[in-house]
Design a protein around this motif. Sequence first.
Motif, PDB file in Angstrom:
ATOM      1  N   ARG A  94      -4.870  -5.757   1.429  1.00 44.05           N
ATOM      2  CA  ARG A  94      -4.201  -4.924   2.419  1.00 44.05           C
ATOM      3  C   ARG A  94      -4.612  -3.474   2.243  1.00 44.05           C
ATOM      4  O   ARG A  94      -4.321  -2.871   1.219  1.00 44.05           O
ATOM      5  N   TYR A  96      -8.471 -12.259   9.169  1.00 45.86           N
ATOM      6  CA  TYR A  96      -7.973 -10.896   9.054  1.00 45.86           C
ATOM      7  C   TYR A  96      -7.103 -10.532  10.256  1.00 45.86           C
ATOM      8  O   TYR A  96      -7.272 -11.071  11.341  1.00 45.86           O
ATOM      9  N   VAL A 149      -5.392  -6.403   7.117  1.00 44.48           N
ATOM     10  CA  VAL A 149      -4.736  -7.317   6.188  1.00 44.48           C
ATOM     11  C   VAL A 149      -5.483  -8.634   6.158  1.00 44.48           C
ATOM     12  O   VAL A 149      -5.824  -9.194   7.202  1.00 44.48           O
ATOM     13  N   PHE A 167      -5.443 -12.509   5.372  1.00 43.39           N
ATOM     14  CA  PHE A 167      -4.418 -13.529   5.313  1.00 43.39           C
ATOM     15  C   PHE A 167      -4.124 -13.959   3.896  1.00 43.39           C
ATOM     16  O   PHE A 167      -5.008 -13.962   3.048  1.00 43.39           O
ATOM     17  N   SER A 175      -0.266 -12.918   7.783  1.00 45.80           N
ATOM     18  CA  SER A 175      -0.564 -11.629   7.157  1.00 45.80           C
ATOM     19  C   SER A 175       0.702 -10.881   6.800  1.00 45.80           C
ATOM     20  O   SER A 175       0.656  -9.754   6.334  1.00 45.80           O
TER      21      SER A 175
END
Lengths: 165, 165
Positions: B26, B59, B74, B76, B155
């Motif tokens: 992240r 993503y 982010v 997953f 996410s």
Amino acid sequence: MVKPMPSLSDEIEVFLKRMLEEAAGRVEIRRQRLAARFGCAPSQINYVLETRFTVDRGYSVESRRGGRGYIRIVKFSLSSPEWAMEYLGDRIGDLLTQPEAEAFIERLGEDGCLSPREVALMKAVVDREALALDLPYRDRLRAALLRRMVAAVLSCPPVDDRAEQ
Amino acid sequence: MVKPMPSLSDEIEVFLKRMLEEAAGRVEIRRQRLAARFGCAPSQINYVLETRFTVDRGYSVESRRGGRGYIRIVKFSLSSPEWAMEYLGDRIGDLLTQPEAEAFIERLGEDGCLSPREVALMKAVVDREALALDLPYRDRLRAALLRRMVAAVLSCPPVDDRAEQ
DNA sequence: AAATCAAAGGTCAGGGATGGTCAAACCGAT
DNA sequence: ATCGGTTTGACCATCCCTGACCTTTGATTT
């Protein structure tokens, strides 16, 4: 580095929401004093109130000018999805913009009706990019989808693990 | 024998993925700063994001404009099953029927990636009655919505978001 | 009382800071 | 020469923040 630097508005928002929590959902502030505290222009306070403490988000703001002036913020909670549904039916027609929908979803989240993941899920659905339609069909579809999602949440047993203890 | 010279986009991709690894999947960036770092147009960053950090690659990307703006990437949760990723990539084409979508959702639920409520929520969205559109637009919209929903959920913080207290 | 003053808060237009979009140019490999 | 993936730049949308000017209210003075 991982977190975005919060804007001044964000900080003021957090500050006020904390005050609200500690004061059972009702606070009174002095615009100038608050502005002074954050070292900003007084009108910045209005900006924060207008963008983050709107009716859609469940807040009511009243104020009085002149000597003894004040700004009062009151938070109204939707304590159950049932209530939310009724509210949704009343307040929202067949059309719904993205900001309106997001405000509603976030509010349900803040009031404990939805988990953070459910909030994220619903916001993803309501995004104007996801709903690749021309207006006004997009706003119509968004309204329909939000209703259905709220209904789904209603009809599904609350997944509150905390309640089991 | 010789590998093709990596394009600037490739380099930016590598850079971001390294950042993601170091930051537990992240990160938040400034578009302009990143563009400046690579000496390219800011819109180049968008190109990289659009072509290499898509949902089917695992993503999700959010952003905010204006002062203190940012772009958040982010990756997953690694706990999401491989078959799901594969599904996102290949099986979900641009079109998706209701039964196909429901099967996918239910399986995610059975694998413990979704709570019962999340399953209900997603199924409500994917319902052909909710998506009041003519084919093939309906199937197209369904595919897009499912992708976004999965991205949002996967996410979002670990599956048990309630353990925070 | 009426007039005036001082002390709040309200409005609004504008500037700056970001990121987004899109069509066109570019470029490398076939 | 063509084709698809890159790269760019002009223009757009959104968000934040401020300052000048306005309105309202209560207190003070006449």
